[in-house]
Design an enzyme around this catalytic site. Sequence first.
Site, PDB file in Angstrom:
ATOM      1  N   ASP A  79       0.849  -1.185   0.000  1.00  0.00           N
ATOM      2  CA  ASP A  79       0.000   0.000   0.000  1.00  0.00           C
ATOM      3  C   ASP A  79       0.895   1.248   0.000  1.00  0.00           C
ATOM      4  O   ASP A  79       1.737   1.411   0.896  1.00  0.00           O
ATOM      5  CB  ASP A  79      -0.869  -0.044   1.276  1.00  0.00           C
ATOM      6  CG  ASP A  79      -1.820   1.130   1.371  1.00  0.00           C
ATOM      7  OD1 ASP A  79      -1.783   2.007   0.485  1.00  0.00           O
ATOM      8  OD2 ASP A  79      -2.598   1.166   2.345  1.00  0.00           O
TER       9      ASP A  79
ATOM     10  N   GLU B  46      29.657   7.524   3.967  1.00  0.00           N
ATOM     11  CA  GLU B  46      29.690   6.108   4.312  1.00  0.00           C
ATOM     12  C   GLU B  46      29.489   5.284   3.039  1.00  0.00           C
ATOM     13  O   GLU B  46      29.064   4.137   3.083  1.00  0.00           O
ATOM     14  CB  GLU B  46      28.689   5.765   5.406  1.00  0.00           C
ATOM     15  CG  GLU B  46      27.287   6.238   5.184  1.00  0.00           C
ATOM     16  CD  GLU B  46      26.396   5.971   6.391  1.00  0.00           C
ATOM     17  OE1 GLU B  46      26.356   4.833   6.860  1.00  0.00           O
ATOM     18  OE2 GLU B  46      25.715   6.918   6.834  1.00  0.00           O
TER      19      GLU B  46
ATOM     20  N   CYS C 119      26.302   8.185   9.517  1.00  0.00           N
ATOM     21  CA  CYS C 119      25.693   9.460   9.116  1.00  0.00           C
ATOM     22  C   CYS C 119      26.170  10.638   9.955  1.00  0.00           C
ATOM     23  O   CYS C 119      25.882  11.796   9.643  1.00  0.00           O
ATOM     24  CB  CYS C 119      24.174   9.382   9.212  1.00  0.00           C
ATOM     25  SG  CYS C 119      23.480   8.011   8.291  1.00  0.00           S
TER      26      CYS C 119
ATOM     27  N   THR D  97      13.586   3.538   1.960  1.00  0.00           N
ATOM     28  CA  THR D  97      14.284   4.624   2.669  1.00  0.00           C
ATOM     29  C   THR D  97      15.646   4.918   2.027  1.00  0.00           C
ATOM     30  O   THR D  97      16.509   5.513   2.647  1.00  0.00           O
ATOM     31  CB  THR D  97      14.468   4.305   4.178  1.00  0.00           C
ATOM     32  OG1 THR D  97      15.335   3.167   4.316  1.00  0.00           O
ATOM     33  CG2 THR D  97      13.149   4.001   4.849  1.00  0.00           C
TER      34      THR D  97
ATOM     35  N   SER E 261      17.372  -0.328  15.047  1.00  0.00           N
ATOM     36  CA  SER E 261      18.049   0.946  14.735  1.00  0.00           C
ATOM     37  C   SER E 261      17.206   2.132  15.200  1.00  0.00           C
ATOM     38  O   SER E 261      17.740   3.158  15.634  1.00  0.00           O
ATOM     39  CB  SER E 261      18.375   1.045  13.239  1.00  0.00           C
ATOM     40  OG  SER E 261      17.206   1.236  12.467  1.00  0.00           O
TER      41      SER E 261
ATOM     42  N   HIS F 151      18.428  14.225  12.072  1.00  0.00           N
ATOM     43  CA  HIS F 151      18.876  13.272  11.059  1.00  0.00           C
ATOM     44  C   HIS F 151      17.629  12.503  10.620  1.00  0.00           C
ATOM     45  O   HIS F 151      16.891  11.991  11.468  1.00  0.00           O
ATOM     46  CB  HIS F 151      19.920  12.306  11.636  1.00  0.00           C
ATOM     47  CG  HIS F 151      20.174  11.152  10.729  1.00  0.00           C
ATOM     48  ND1 HIS F 151      20.713  11.316   9.471  1.00  0.00           N
ATOM     49  CD2 HIS F 151      19.904   9.822  10.848  1.00  0.00           C
ATOM     50  CE1 HIS F 151      20.777  10.144   8.873  1.00  0.00           C
ATOM     51  NE2 HIS F 151      20.295   9.219   9.686  1.00  0.00           N
TER      52      HIS F 151
ATOM     53  N   LYS G 235       9.007  10.771  15.278  1.00  0.00           N
ATOM     54  CA  LYS G 235       9.215   9.853  16.408  1.00  0.00           C
ATOM     55  C   LYS G 235      10.226  10.476  17.378  1.00  0.00           C
ATOM     56  O   LYS G 235      10.042  10.446  18.591  1.00  0.00           O
ATOM     57  CB  LYS G 235       9.774   8.512  15.909  1.00  0.00           C
ATOM     58  CG  LYS G 235       8.776   7.611  15.196  1.00  0.00           C
ATOM     59  CD  LYS G 235       9.514   6.344  14.737  1.00  0.00           C
ATOM     60  CE  LYS G 235       8.721   5.530  13.744  1.00  0.00           C
ATOM     61  NZ  LYS G 235       7.579   4.849  14.302  1.00  0.00           N
TER      62      LYS G 235
ATOM     63  N   ASN H  94      16.862   9.256   1.981  1.00  0.00           N
ATOM     64  CA  ASN H  94      17.961   9.402   2.947  1.00  0.00           C
ATOM     65  C   ASN H  94      19.254   9.828   2.246  1.00  0.00           C
ATOM     66  O   ASN H  94      19.662   9.210   1.261  1.00  0.00           O
ATOM     67  CB  ASN H  94      18.179   8.066   3.669  1.00  0.00           C
ATOM     68  CG  ASN H  94      19.018   8.218   4.932  1.00  0.00           C
ATOM     69  OD1 ASN H  94      19.542   9.283   5.219  1.00  0.00           O
ATOM     70  ND2 ASN H  94      19.134   7.139   5.688  1.00  0.00           N
TER      71      ASN H  94
ATOM     72  N   SER I  69      24.680   5.491  12.862  1.00  0.00           N
ATOM     73  CA  SER I  69      24.545   4.125  13.389  1.00  0.00           C
ATOM     74  C   SER I  69      25.896   3.599  13.837  1.00  0.00           C
ATOM     75  O   SER I  69      26.947   4.033  13.375  1.00  0.00           O
ATOM     76  CB  SER I  69      23.971   3.217  12.303  1.00  0.00           C
ATOM     77  OG  SER I  69      22.619   3.536  12.100  1.00  0.00           O
TER      78      SER I  69
HETATM   79  N1  CAA Z   1      -0.825   2.980   5.684  1.00  0.00           N
HETATM   80  C1  CAA Z   1      -0.242   3.859   6.541  1.00  0.00           C
HETATM   81  N2  CAA Z   1       0.776   3.529   7.389  1.00  0.00           N
HETATM   82  C2  CAA Z   1       1.211   2.243   7.342  1.00  0.00           C
HETATM   83  C3  CAA Z   1       0.643   1.281   6.483  1.00  0.00           C
HETATM   84  C4  CAA Z   1      -0.406   1.698   5.631  1.00  0.00           C
HETATM   85  N3  CAA Z   1      -1.002   0.842   4.781  1.00  0.00           N
HETATM   86  N4  CAA Z   1       1.296   0.133   6.679  1.00  0.00           N
HETATM   87  C5  CAA Z   1       2.230   0.347   7.622  1.00  0.00           C
HETATM   88  N5  CAA Z   1       2.193   1.630   8.035  1.00  0.00           N
HETATM   89  C6  CAA Z   1       3.028   2.311   9.007  1.00  0.00           C
HETATM   90  C7  CAA Z   1       3.379   1.444  10.205  1.00  0.00           C
HETATM   91  O1  CAA Z   1       2.380   1.451  11.191  1.00  0.00           O
HETATM   92  C8  CAA Z   1       4.668   2.117  10.673  1.00  0.00           C
HETATM   93  O2  CAA Z   1       4.361   3.281  11.385  1.00  0.00           O
HETATM   94  P1  CAA Z   1       4.820   3.416  12.936  1.00  0.00           P
HETATM   95  O3  CAA Z   1       6.322   3.358  12.912  1.00  0.00           O
HETATM   96  O4  CAA Z   1       4.284   4.738  13.345  1.00  0.00           O
HETATM   97  O5  CAA Z   1       4.232   2.246  13.640  1.00  0.00           O
HETATM   98  C9  CAA Z   1       5.316   2.563   9.358  1.00  0.00           C
HETATM   99  O6  CAA Z   1       4.279   2.569   8.375  1.00  0.00           O
HETATM  100  C10 CAA Z   1       6.411   1.628   8.880  1.00  0.00           C
HETATM  101  O7  CAA Z   1       5.877   0.337   8.823  1.00  0.00           O
HETATM  102  P2  CAA Z   1       6.721  -0.913   9.354  1.00  0.00           P
HETATM  103  O8  CAA Z   1       7.313  -0.601  10.695  1.00  0.00           O
HETATM  104  O9  CAA Z   1       5.915  -2.115   9.215  1.00  0.00           O
HETATM  105  O10 CAA Z   1       7.851  -0.876   8.245  1.00  0.00           O
HETATM  106  P3  CAA Z   1       8.965  -1.938   7.929  1.00  0.00           P
HETATM  107  O11 CAA Z   1       9.153  -2.895   9.028  1.00  0.00           O
HETATM  108  O12 CAA Z   1       8.686  -2.485   6.584  1.00  0.00           O
HETATM  109  O13 CAA Z   1      10.290  -1.022   7.800  1.00  0.00           O
HETATM  110  C11 CAA Z   1      11.991   0.408   8.676  1.00  0.00           C
HETATM  111  C12 CAA Z   1      10.492   0.221   8.427  1.00  0.00           C
HETATM  112  C13 CAA Z   1      12.441  -0.536   9.790  1.00  0.00           C
HETATM  113  C14 CAA Z   1      12.255   1.841   9.055  1.00  0.00           C
HETATM  114  C15 CAA Z   1      12.770   0.053   7.359  1.00  0.00           C
HETATM  115  O14 CAA Z   1      12.376   0.917   6.346  1.00  0.00           O
HETATM  116  C16 CAA Z   1      14.272   0.100   7.513  1.00  0.00           C
HETATM  117  O15 CAA Z   1      14.904  -0.857   7.944  1.00  0.00           O
HETATM  118  N6  CAA Z   1      14.910   1.258   7.112  1.00  0.00           N
HETATM  119  C17 CAA Z   1      16.378   1.407   7.183  1.00  0.00           C
HETATM  120  C18 CAA Z   1      16.865   1.621   8.601  1.00  0.00           C
HETATM  121  C19 CAA Z   1      16.503   2.969   9.150  1.00  0.00           C
HETATM  122  O16 CAA Z   1      16.201   3.900   8.439  1.00  0.00           O
HETATM  123  N7  CAA Z   1      16.570   3.085  10.491  1.00  0.00           N
HETATM  124  C20 CAA Z   1      16.324   4.353  11.155  1.00  0.00           C
HETATM  125  C21 CAA Z   1      17.239   4.553  12.336  1.00  0.00           C
HETATM  126  S1  CAA Z   1      18.945   4.250  11.904  1.00  0.00           S
HETATM  127  C22 CAA Z   1      19.487   5.721  11.191  1.00  0.00           C
HETATM  128  O17 CAA Z   1      18.873   6.734  11.316  1.00  0.00           O
HETATM  129  C23 CAA Z   1      20.770   5.701  10.392  1.00  0.00           C
HETATM  130  C24 CAA Z   1      20.426   5.721   8.941  1.00  0.00           C
HETATM  131  O18 CAA Z   1      20.401   6.757   8.315  1.00  0.00           O
HETATM  132  C25 CAA Z   1      20.135   4.451   8.299  1.00  0.00           C
END
Ligand code: CAA
Length: 418
Positions: A30, A80, A112, A153, A202, A234, A243, A278, A310
């Site tokens: 979605d 990085e 980062c 992302t 993370s 960031h 968040k 990102n 990270s």
């Molecule tokens: N409509 C609206 N919202 C929806 C939805 C829908 N149909 N389906 C899901 N969502 C929402 C979820 O509820 C969730 O929101 P909340 O966090 O508020 O609960 C959001 O969309 C994301 O959904 P999921 O948690 O299910 O997503 P995911 O598990 O597929 O992946 C992630 C999310 C873990 C961030 C992933 O994208 C990821 O691993 N990204 C890379 C790591 C990252 O960015 N980490 C951030 C911290 S580390 C950092 O900052 C260093 C860096 O630069 C990498």
Amino acid sequence: MKKVGIEAISLYTPRYYLDLKTLAAARGTDAEKYYNGLGQERMAVAPPDEDIVTMSANAVKVALEGIDYREIDTLMLATESGIDQSKAAAIYVHSLVGLPSTCKAFELKQACCSSTAGILSALALVQMNPRKKVVLVASDIARYGLGTPGEPTAGAGAVALVISADPKLVAFDPENGSYTADVMDFWRPNYMDQAMVDGKYSIRVYLKALSESWNEYVKASGREFNDHYRYCYHMPFTRMAEKGHLHLAKYSAPEGISKDMLKDQIYSAQRYNRLTGNLYTGSLYEALTSLLESRDKLDDRRVGMFSYGSGCMGIFFSGVVQKGYRNYLKTDAHRQMLEARIDLPYGDYEDMYKAVLPQDGSDAQTMHYETGLYRLAGISGHKRIYETVGSIADRHNEKTSVDQQQIPREKASQQGRR
Ligand code: CAA
């Protein structure tokens, strides 16, 4: 203590992007999850003839417009997405942009956050000798596996900042708070060109690093939550800033914050990141650029900033936007660059993703795509070859489309990147 901070700031992002609706359709997801759940609309895609060097050189060139190159003491490149274990990518940028041989050039690393580590070093350097200027450029291609949760992302781009004792945009406060811990939330071993990530973990580590570094910042500065007019975070994806901000407000703003306050305090900083994805090392400074180039009236206002890398290291710091700052921004050029980008069909995105430079040391030439002023022409004798291809303004004014590009899918995997 002398005022030091940002004299100029410039953002560069590649000419191509993938709309996350297109990605959602390809992944059977979605689109609302990406648009609202993650807060991302588009992600920048670097074509095979762009890398951290070409993106940096474009950002630095524009940041230095109107500045005498002889004043630049040091060029630091934070990344990085390194391209060599020994030679700094900054040296290539130094040469492409035409900086004088008296200007030092080197590379920095801590995920980062290395950009902010560089800025803190630059501030000390300029404090010691206020006649000197430092250019800090943060440049990355954020890359996760196809079909992985991290994929939406991804992103690419560079931000260049001129740090000097003539901070026309933002003067930094002297205090900061930091937090360092040995964790495995996100990393990239030398033999991989995609990040390894424990996504949910993370996010938890990011939030812990935020509160810990905030506590240290408060101890050092005596400032409180309401002493900051706006906040920049960031942003691996823009919902992360929400968040983070709610997490910070929960225990540091006794009366809490309303939805409107949340929007006011971080929304303007999120706009550009939503459109590029990102930028890793550049992400926080892209957020700052977005805030400065928004309609918000920021003269003499204090901005709180959180940098996260990270692995992990977090730094909370702040700065005061200077009176008349608007006169020194590159707002029009940035808007034009973001608007002139090419919307990729899914197949072309995947072709670009799969186009990697030969891993066995053989020579390769890259195909010509739309780029800025510089491009990676290929590899010859294990050496990366860069070339200058035309004025950025000319290229941004060109009307191009993906149809005109005719990216040959079957050939793309033999063409290079990285
Ligand atoms: N409509 C609206 N919202 C929806 C939805 C829908 N149909 N389906 C899901 N969502 C929402 C979820 O509820 C969730 O929101 P909340 O966090 O508020 O609960 C959001 O969309 C994301 O959904 P999921 O948690 O299910 O997503 P995911 O598990 O597929 O992946 C992630 C999310 C873990 C961030 C992933 O994208 C990821 O691993 N990204 C890379 C790591 C990252 O960015 N980490 C951030 C911290 S580390 C950092 O900052 C260093 C860096 O630069 C990498």
